[in-house]
Design a protein around this motif. Sequence first.
Motif, PDB file in Angstrom:
ATOM      1  N   ALA A 362       0.829  -1.205   0.000  1.00 57.98           N
ATOM      2  CA  ALA A 362       0.000   0.000   0.000  1.00 57.98           C
ATOM      3  C   ALA A 362       0.863   1.254   0.000  1.00 57.98           C
ATOM      4  CB  ALA A 362      -0.920  -0.003   1.216  1.00 57.98           C
ATOM      5  N   ARG A 363       1.919   1.222   0.810  1.00 55.16           N
ATOM      6  CA  ARG A 363       2.801   2.386   0.876  1.00 55.16           C
ATOM      7  C   ARG A 363       3.535   2.583  -0.447  1.00 55.16           C
ATOM      8  NH1 ARG A 363       6.540   2.537   6.044  1.00 55.16           N
ATOM      9  NH2 ARG A 363       4.493   2.204   6.991  1.00 55.16           N
ATOM     10  N   GLY A 364       3.937   1.480  -1.063  1.00 54.10           N
ATOM     11  CA  GLY A 364       4.606   1.565  -2.357  1.00 54.10           C
ATOM     12  C   GLY A 364       3.702   2.145  -3.436  1.00 54.10           C
ATOM     13  N   GLU A 365       2.440   1.735  -3.442  1.00 51.29           N
ATOM     14  CA  GLU A 365       1.492   2.276  -4.420  1.00 51.29           C
ATOM     15  C   GLU A 365       1.246   3.764  -4.166  1.00 51.29           C
ATOM     16  OE1 GLU A 365      -1.989  -0.096  -4.096  1.00 51.29           O
ATOM     17  OE2 GLU A 365      -1.037  -1.924  -4.880  1.00 51.29           O
ATOM     18  N   TRP A 366       1.175   4.117  -2.897  1.00 51.13           N
ATOM     19  CA  TRP A 366       0.961   5.511  -2.509  1.00 51.13           C
ATOM     20  C   TRP A 366       2.101   6.402  -3.013  1.00 51.13           C
ATOM     21  CZ3 TRP A 366      -1.997   9.276  -0.652  1.00 51.13           C
ATOM     22  CH2 TRP A 366      -1.430  10.331   0.052  1.00 51.13           C
ATOM     23  N   LEU A 367       3.330   5.973  -2.765  1.00 52.57           N
ATOM     24  CA  LEU A 367       4.485   6.736  -3.224  1.00 52.57           C
ATOM     25  C   LEU A 367       4.511   6.809  -4.747  1.00 52.57           C
ATOM     26  CD1 LEU A 367       7.147   8.236  -2.775  1.00 52.57           C
ATOM     27  CD2 LEU A 367       8.289   5.998  -2.572  1.00 52.57           C
ATOM     28  N   ALA A 368       4.210   5.690  -5.405  1.00 51.36           N
ATOM     29  CA  ALA A 368       4.210   5.659  -6.870  1.00 51.36           C
ATOM     30  C   ALA A 368       3.187   6.634  -7.447  1.00 51.36           C
ATOM     31  CB  ALA A 368       3.928   4.245  -7.358  1.00 51.36           C
ATOM     32  N   ALA A 369       2.041   6.784  -6.782  1.00 51.56           N
ATOM     33  CA  ALA A 369       1.015   7.704  -7.261  1.00 51.56           C
ATOM     34  C   ALA A 369       1.513   9.150  -7.209  1.00 51.56           C
ATOM     35  CB  ALA A 369      -0.260   7.544  -6.433  1.00 51.56           C
ATOM     36  N   TRP A 370       2.178   9.521  -6.135  1.00 52.15           N
ATOM     37  CA  TRP A 370       2.733  10.868  -6.019  1.00 52.15           C
ATOM     38  C   TRP A 370       3.821  11.103  -7.069  1.00 52.15           C
ATOM     39  CZ3 TRP A 370       1.567  15.305  -3.659  1.00 52.15           C
ATOM     40  CH2 TRP A 370       0.670  15.299  -2.589  1.00 52.15           C
ATOM     41  N   ILE A 371       4.702  10.117  -7.223  1.00 54.06           N
ATOM     42  CA  ILE A 371       5.798  10.265  -8.183  1.00 54.06           C
ATOM     43  C   ILE A 371       5.243  10.420  -9.600  1.00 54.06           C
ATOM     44  CG2 ILE A 371       7.741   9.053  -9.261  1.00 54.06           C
ATOM     45  CD1 ILE A 371       8.376   7.866  -6.497  1.00 54.06           C
ATOM     46  N   ALA A 372       4.229   9.622  -9.945  1.00 57.28           N
ATOM     47  CA  ALA A 372       3.639   9.691 -11.286  1.00 57.28           C
ATOM     48  C   ALA A 372       2.959  11.042 -11.512  1.00 57.28           C
ATOM     49  CB  ALA A 372       2.636   8.561 -11.470  1.00 57.28           C
ATOM     50  N   ALA A 373       2.218  11.506 -10.520  1.00 56.77           N
ATOM     51  CA  ALA A 373       1.530  12.796 -10.666  1.00 56.77           C
ATOM     52  C   ALA A 373       2.549  13.930 -10.807  1.00 56.77           C
ATOM     53  CB  ALA A 373       0.628  13.048  -9.462  1.00 56.77           C
ATOM     54  N   ASN A 374       3.612  13.868 -10.024  1.00 54.68           N
ATOM     55  CA  ASN A 374       4.654  14.891 -10.104  1.00 54.68           C
ATOM     56  C   ASN A 374       5.340  14.872 -11.465  1.00 54.68           C
ATOM     57  OD1 ASN A 374       6.210  16.955  -8.528  1.00 54.68           O
ATOM     58  ND2 ASN A 374       7.914  15.597  -9.042  1.00 54.68           N
TER      59      ASN A 374
END
Length: 555
Positions: A362-374
Amino acid sequence: MAENLDLAIVNEFVEELTKAGVRHICVSPGSRSTPLTLAMARHSSLQLWSLLDERSAAYFAYGLARRRKEPVVLLCTSGTATANYFPAVMEASQTRVPLLIITADRPPELQGVGSNQTVDQVKLFGSHVKMFLQMPVPEASAPLSRHARQAAWRAVLTATSSPAGPVHINWPFREPLIPPLAPLDSTQAAGAHPAPGALAQFGRAVTAPDWTILNSVLNLCREMERGVIVCGPQDDPELAKLLIEMALQLQIPLLADPLSQVRTVGHTTDVVIDGYDILLRDERWFDRLRPDVVLRFGRTPTSKALGKFLQAQAEAWQVVVDEDTAYSDPYFTATHVAVSDPREFCQAFLRESPGSFESSAARGEWLAAWIAANADVQAVVTSELGTEKFQNGLFEGQLPRELMACLPSDGTLMVGNSMPVRDFDSFLKSTESKTLVMANRGVSGIDGVVSTALGIAAAESGPVVLVIGDVSFYHDLNALLIAKRHALSLVIVLIHNDGGGIFSFLPQAAYPETFEHFQTSHGLDFRPAVEMYGGRFVSVRTWSEFRQAVGQGSQ
């Protein structure tokens, strides 16, 4: 004129200032401050900066103290000179910079009787200083000698202890104002007992983290799935490195203000989110990227969009780490407050946390979402800036990227308030460049910015570049005399758009019948003023010319 032997105490006071670590004095010429000016000018350990305008002098001292991270003395005569210090004192208070403000005064018998250049200076700066000291009129006596020596140490200790801040000393003098010469050799042998009233040594207060709050934060971080670190303005590159290490260990995004030093600490990583200001202007992202834990460091973020995002996260656990009980939380969403030196807190956190944070899908997906949006934000910005529309003109939003590409390494970038700092928030990408990025965001005024930058330049910390708007430049034009008188180098990138239009973004613009009172156009050509002070003025019309001018100016 005969020397006033009662003023020998002033020499003793100055001697103890130097032993406590003071090296720089910013003095504006005046009569009543003569005893202190002469005593300081005669001392071989002190560097005096003679500055004609008290308002400019105060901001210069502020920049010098902030960049050197040490106490700097401001000295002026009595009367209106003292009040000119007020804006810089407020800034130093808000940003916790150790200024020692010494105002000369008339003796008590001349107060309230119509004496020239005499006003009530007692506690003049109110709550904006950490401590006020009213000195007695000097007399040749052992008790007053001890008092003067201890006052010097007490002032430095108070100004430099965490949280640092300004201290005001008001000192009345009777004529004659010429002090006797200090002894030629006042060097104290190592290990010798100090003079009566003086200290041999002091230890500054540093706020270490309380174990109870540290353990609570560790537990929150072990249980979280959608954590975020937010770092607002702060000047410590080492703290920036620690926050990146924390973000990597926790596998969470680090939202980095352009003044946090995180974007310009010397290396880049995907966990550093630098496009949040543009991203979060679309409030639909408030739900898509809703955190359960927020760790907050530094002062209040520059971005209004980020502020609204944090305010909307009332259900998240929000931890504020601040060295003062007057912690930064204008959103009223903090659930935990750790009163601690931020670097001490991060070091303690990292010492206690090795191996305690297991990888989480879950934490990995969360970080990936921020990185992708950025990444999407930066891709769109880069694409737009590359179009003919922006390449054929000087778009202010492109300035941060163009400037960072040609800045010398290990320099300091000072950014003006109003639009410049907001443009850097929106458009400054994380970079491999090691640059300290600063702005006067304590009170966020547009005055004194040139003087502050020159104080930073005087700190001998490498090349300094200032980005400033034309109205802010107009406010502090007289500061250019400091550069001329003291041969200081400063590259000024002047964004001249005839006053700009920051108020056009505010609700006031909807009322055209009164909007003229919010417009700041002036029609000034600054070339003659810059050249009057001995500066070189270069107008650029393309980014190629801009890069060439910055390169030449930085040599």
